[in-house]
Design a protein around this motif. Sequence first.
Motif, short mmCIF file in Angstrom:
data_model
loop_
_atom_site.label_atom_id
_atom_site.label_comp_id
_atom_site.label_asym_id
_atom_site.label_seq_id
_atom_site.Cartn_x
_atom_site.Cartn_y
_atom_site.Cartn_z
N SER A 17 6.69 0.43 -39.94
CA SER A 17 8.01 1.07 -39.92
C SER A 17 8.00 2.42 -39.22
O SER A 17 9.06 3.03 -39.05
CB SER A 17 8.53 1.24 -41.35
N LEU A 20 10.00 2.36 -35.99
CA LEU A 20 11.42 2.15 -36.24
C LEU A 20 12.07 3.40 -36.81
O LEU A 20 13.19 3.75 -36.47
CB LEU A 20 11.60 0.97 -37.20
N ARG A 21 11.34 4.09 -37.70
CA ARG A 21 11.91 5.28 -38.34
C ARG A 21 12.00 6.46 -37.39
O ARG A 21 12.89 7.29 -37.50
CB ARG A 21 11.08 5.65 -39.58
N THR A 22 11.07 6.54 -36.46
CA THR A 22 11.08 7.68 -35.53
C THR A 22 11.98 7.45 -34.32
O THR A 22 12.33 8.41 -33.62
CB THR A 22 9.65 7.96 -35.04
N ARG A 23 12.36 6.22 -34.06
CA ARG A 23 13.23 5.91 -32.92
C ARG A 23 14.36 4.99 -33.40
O ARG A 23 14.49 3.85 -32.99
CB ARG A 23 12.42 5.22 -31.80
N LYS A 24 15.19 5.52 -34.30
CA LYS A 24 16.19 4.72 -35.00
C LYS A 24 17.24 4.13 -34.06
O LYS A 24 17.61 2.97 -34.18
CB LYS A 24 16.87 5.57 -36.07
N GLY A 28 17.74 0.27 -33.42
CA GLY A 28 19.01 -0.35 -33.82
C GLY A 28 19.65 -1.14 -32.70
O GLY A 28 20.16 -2.24 -32.91
#
Length: 399
Positions: A17, A20-24, A28
């Motif tokens: 994750s 995904l968390r650092t490049r939301k 998305g």
Amino acid sequence: MTTSPRLRPADLAALASIGLRTRKLRAGLSALGIAIGVAAIVAVLGLASSSQAALLAEIARLGTNLLTVTNGQTFSGGTAELPVAAPGMIGRLPGVLSVQDTGTVSNVNAYRSPLIPAIDTNVLSVDAATLSLPAAAGTSLAQGSYLNAATARLPVAVLGAAAAQRLGIDRIRPGMRIWAGGQWFYVTGILNPAVLAPEIDSEILVGFPAAQKYLSFDGHPSQIYIRTVNTQAATTRVDNLLGAQANPEDPSEVDVARPSDVLTAQADTAGAFDDLFLGLGAVALLVGAVGVANIMVISVLERRQEIGLRRALGATRGQIRIQFLAEAIVLSLAGGAVGVAAGAVATASYARAHGEAIVIPPDAWAGGLAATLLIGAAAGLLPAIRAARLSPTQALWSI
């Protein structure tokens, strides 16, 4: 001899994750294609299943034991005529519970008033009808009252659902009249839509005696509705005998039908055009897969230093590989979950608006999630292999 530290599932989930968390925003947008494709698949299959369930419920409610007899064509191509005695003869068949009929009154149209131009017929017909027609045809009264032994002899009419709408009549009021055959007929009732007998919807129904007295009706039925014992064998047996029983002299001039078969065919073909929309959903999934693969390639390029640091701290190539593969799968599954929810909401909204049961087949959402799992694995495999091939030195010092 040293051993590599194990990568626990919790650690793997946290690592997967990170990107995904650092490049939301980027994650998305990549998941959006997956979500659109899955939503399309779930919605298409859900809407088709809901419509099919509604049709099957309607068939079960109305029954499959209704048969109809209509006047067919003569050998020369003209319209045949059913014998006046046809309903009575049909009623003698074993297994027949009820026989009701209507007869079209030729050259008579109905209007809201005599001031309406004669050409504006609204495609309405005036028909003589028997007293228990609604129950046999699978309809009921929406307002007012139906014909009875007294009103069947008087200038009194009952309107089909579509006929009332075209005449601009939405409720029964005292003294309400329509103009038919050069005189006034009082309106006493409006029928609900007849699903199994849609021809009744556009008819103005009067009693047989009134039609003969006021409209010069010849008494010949044009449509006969037969209710049989509610078993497949009994209905089929009556069906096979109807033509000869209705018109012994020329059975070929009689058309026999089973209205429920039309609804059954509709239910069977409810998903006839689903393949097109499923294809569009598959295209959206393919676009989403390309997006996931693209973001994973970029992620590997941008995170070389992270990869080098982890390799220097003892992470194996297999652990790097599974980290990026898991990240791609998580990204795809996140999009798939959003798509399943969106498809379910769309199905529920449409079904509720149309009064249908909400049916979302397990194959729809389970298949959608399974597809996203495979897409994530396929899209992330090559980037994961590429990341695992980087040595600590290459990863730390490459630009």
